[in-house]
Write a protein that holds these residues in place. Structure first.
Motif, short mmCIF file in Angstrom:
data_model
loop_
_atom_site.label_atom_id
_atom_site.label_comp_id
_atom_site.label_asym_id
_atom_site.label_seq_id
_atom_site.Cartn_x
_atom_site.Cartn_y
_atom_site.Cartn_z
N GLN A 240 0.30 -0.30 9.80
CA GLN A 240 0.68 -1.01 8.58
C GLN A 240 1.50 -0.17 7.59
OE1 GLN A 240 -2.87 -2.58 6.69
NE2 GLN A 240 -2.98 -4.33 8.06
N VAL A 241 1.16 1.09 7.46
CA VAL A 241 1.69 1.89 6.35
C VAL A 241 3.18 2.17 6.49
CG1 VAL A 241 1.44 4.08 5.11
CG2 VAL A 241 -0.59 2.89 5.95
N LEU A 242 3.66 2.39 7.70
CA LEU A 242 5.08 2.70 7.89
C LEU A 242 5.99 1.56 7.45
CD1 LEU A 242 5.32 4.69 11.26
CD2 LEU A 242 5.85 5.50 8.96
N ASP A 243 5.45 0.35 7.35
CA ASP A 243 6.25 -0.80 6.92
C ASP A 243 6.34 -0.91 5.40
OD1 ASP A 243 6.71 -1.58 9.54
OD2 ASP A 243 4.89 -2.79 9.63
N THR A 244 5.73 0.03 4.70
CA THR A 244 5.77 0.02 3.23
C THR A 244 6.63 1.18 2.74
OG1 THR A 244 3.86 1.49 2.90
CG2 THR A 244 3.40 -0.86 3.27
N ASP A 245 6.71 1.34 1.41
CA ASP A 245 7.49 2.46 0.85
C ASP A 245 6.59 3.62 0.45
OD1 ASP A 245 6.28 1.20 -1.25
OD2 ASP A 245 8.06 1.14 -2.54
N ILE A 246 5.41 3.73 1.07
CA ILE A 246 4.51 4.86 0.81
C ILE A 246 5.12 6.12 1.42
CG2 ILE A 246 2.26 5.84 1.45
CD1 ILE A 246 1.16 2.95 1.13
N ASP A 247 5.13 7.20 0.66
CA ASP A 247 5.77 8.43 1.10
C ASP A 247 4.86 9.27 1.99
OD1 ASP A 247 8.43 8.59 -0.57
OD2 ASP A 247 6.87 7.90 -1.94
N VAL A 248 3.61 9.44 1.58
CA VAL A 248 2.68 10.29 2.34
C VAL A 248 1.32 9.61 2.42
CG1 VAL A 248 1.64 12.57 2.60
CG2 VAL A 248 3.83 12.35 1.42
N MET A 249 0.75 9.60 3.61
CA MET A 249 -0.62 9.12 3.79
C MET A 249 -1.51 10.30 4.17
SD MET A 249 -2.09 6.29 6.48
CE MET A 249 -3.62 6.62 7.38
N TRP B 87 -3.61 13.08 15.42
CA TRP B 87 -5.02 13.48 15.38
C TRP B 87 -5.29 14.73 14.53
CZ3 TRP B 87 -6.41 18.25 17.45
CH2 TRP B 87 -5.44 18.88 18.24
N ALA B 88 -4.26 15.52 14.24
CA ALA B 88 -4.46 16.73 13.43
C ALA B 88 -3.12 17.23 12.91
CB ALA B 88 -5.15 17.83 14.24
N GLY B 89 -3.07 17.53 11.61
CA GLY B 89 -1.87 18.13 11.06
C GLY B 89 -0.87 17.12 10.53
N LEU B 90 0.38 17.57 10.39
CA LEU B 90 1.44 16.80 9.72
C LEU B 90 2.32 16.08 10.74
CD1 LEU B 90 2.77 16.23 6.93
CD2 LEU B 90 4.25 18.21 7.39
N TYR B 91 2.58 14.80 10.45
CA TYR B 91 3.46 13.97 11.29
C TYR B 91 4.49 13.33 10.36
CZ TYR B 91 -0.41 14.51 14.54
OH TYR B 91 -1.39 15.03 15.35
N THR B 92 5.73 13.26 10.80
CA THR B 92 6.81 12.70 9.98
C THR B 92 7.63 11.71 10.79
OG1 THR B 92 6.96 14.76 8.71
CG2 THR B 92 8.81 13.25 8.55
N GLU B 93 7.94 10.59 10.14
CA GLU B 93 8.77 9.56 10.77
C GLU B 93 9.52 8.81 9.68
OE1 GLU B 93 8.03 5.62 13.53
OE2 GLU B 93 6.84 7.42 13.94
N ASN B 94 10.83 8.76 9.82
CA ASN B 94 11.68 8.04 8.85
C ASN B 94 11.43 8.49 7.41
OD1 ASN B 94 12.70 6.52 11.02
ND2 ASN B 94 11.11 4.97 10.79
N ASP B 95 11.38 9.80 7.20
CA ASP B 95 11.17 10.38 5.87
C ASP B 95 9.80 10.06 5.28
OD1 ASP B 95 13.69 11.63 5.76
OD2 ASP B 95 14.63 9.79 5.03
N LYS B 96 8.89 9.58 6.10
CA LYS B 96 7.52 9.31 5.65
C LYS B 96 6.57 10.19 6.44
CE LYS B 96 8.77 4.58 4.53
NZ LYS B 96 8.56 3.14 4.81
#
Length: 425
Positions: free
Chosen positions: A347-356, A385-394
């Motif tokens: 759900q979250v990637l479809d919003t304008d939230i920068d970091v989860m 499952w652990a650490g930082l993940y980035t996709e489309n500047d999010k």
């Protein structure tokens, strides 16, 4: 569940015991082995039952659960080896049966008159000295089954409270200048019902406080099942303070589903309310499908928090759209607290939230984690499952947890305190 697990372990005991007895290993033929084997099994299963039935001290309960967990892992590995041998022997038996049916005795052949029939020389089979396949597999099973005992024991002694600080720079293109260098601390998955060492838990909290973060995020699972688990640890976590506040959300364990059942009940509602009140007393701002404004000078960023939302069998209580209601363009950066990392792609990637910011996985409390490489069985269940993940500047960050659940230790995946620094791009 307790009855089922006990039944499975008892069945393993019988299966392994009689498999060992069928070998030529001398020491398993002794009466002493019989007494040791069955006394340990009965005492262990009785102790596990008592630890859940009665309110035993956490220290005693932890010792029992450690013994149960390590024993179960070792026996399952041994069981796998024995099963291989049973399949092998079953295959041999079927092959022999098939050969017998295809090699029926033939009619004797008479020699022509006046001639003698030469008989083929008898074939002698030499017995091979050494260990049989079954004994070899059994001894291999004993060795392989024993291997986890040492690292799992060390994970309890050393890994359970070996808190490590992870430092992460979060680069945000719309970050207001006033927030450049803003520091966030995150902990997750406390699981206070599993703790047995208050001094060590306090040590981790003091480590976090020395970092002097501007704000602190807690991303769910404060307890295993019941609010009263926080009774002995409330004073410790009340020490968590920050200039811009301490914010928290609920995780799947906080609702009490695994103790009171999935259905709604007055007792279950009272338990949840006690947990909510506990966080209020500790000075934590619990976000339940709502948001807060964090302001530095004239600049603001939005902090959004949702109830648990996870794929599969996990509760889908969170309402992200409700939480985002009223979060408009005056907030150039939006941060989200959501317990389960599967929420990010769902759900979250479809919003304008920068970091989860998430937790939940614990990194399965077992694996390898280095600067350039990490591995855990958790990765076969969760892509993130652990650490930082980035996709489309999010971005998504998954904290592997402060506490532990089930196995009261950690091997390789150590308890984590994450310190983020926001940086403008």
């Amino acid at each position: 569940m307790l009855v089922l697990n006990s039944f499975i372990l008892a069945a393993l005991d019988f299966y392994i015991f009689f498999a060992l007895k069928a070998t030529s290993i001398k020491w398993v033929k002794t009466k002493a082995f019989n007494y040791i084997w069955w006394t340990y099994s009965v005492v262990l299963l009785t102790s596990v039952w008592a630890s859940f039935k009665f309110e035993l001290p956490l220290s005693i309960r932890s010792v029992i659960l450690v013994a149960f967990f390590i024993t179960a892992v070792c026996k399952f590995l041994f069981f796998a080896i024995i099963l291989i041998d049973d399949f092998r022997r079953g295959g041999v038996w079927i092959a022999r049966l098939f050969n017998r049916s295809n090699n029926k005795p033939k009619e004797p052949v008479e020699a022509p008159a006046g001639e003698k029939m030469e008989l083929a020389p008898e074939l002698s089979v030499k017995e091979t000295k050494g260990i049989s396949r079954s004994d070899f597999l059994m001894k291999s099973g004993i060795l392989i089954g024993s291997l986890p005992a040492l690292p799992l024991s060390w994970g309890v002694i050393s890994g359970a409270h070996d808190y490590r600080i992870k430092r992460v720079a979060l680069h945000l293109k719309n970050l207001p200048k006033a927030f450049h260098g803003f520091r966030i601390a995150q902990i997750s998955d406390v699981h206070s019902g599993s703790f047995y060492n208050k001094k060590a838990v306090l040590g981790g909290v003091e480590m976090l406080l020395k970092e002097k973060a501007d704000t602190i995020f807690f991303t769910g699972d404060l307890v295993n099942n019941k609010a009263e688990e926080m009774r002995e640890y409330q004073d410790i976590f009340s020490k968590l303070k920050a200039d811009f506040g301490v914010y928290s959300i609920l995780g799947n364990h906080d609702y009490g589903d695994y103790y009171f059942g999935a259905a709604d009940s007055p007792e279950k509602r009272r338990n949840l309310q006690k947990l909510v009140d506990t966080q209020k007393v500790m000075g934590w701002d619990l976000l339940r499908d709502e948001h807060r404004s964090i302001q530095v000078g004239n600049d603001k960023i939005a902090l959004v928090g949702v109830e648990n939302w996870g794929l599969g069998r996990f509760p889908k209580k969170g309402d992200l759209q409700k939480a985002l209601s009223g979060v408009n363009d005056e907030y150039p950066v939006k941060l989200l607290l959501s317990h389960d990392p599967s929420h990010w792609k769902a759900q979250v990637l479809d919003t304008d939230i920068d970091v989860m910011f998430a937790g939940h996985t614990h990194g399965m409390q077992f694996g390898v984690r280095a600067k350039s490489f990490q591995w855990s069985p958790a990765q076969y269940i969760y892509k993130e499952w652990a650490g930082l993940y980035t996709e489309n500047d999010k971005s998504l960050y998954v904290n592997v947890g402060y506490g532990f659940l089930g196995y009261p230790g950690r091997v390789g995946i150590l308890p984590e305190i994450t310190i983020f620094e926001l940086q403008a791009v």
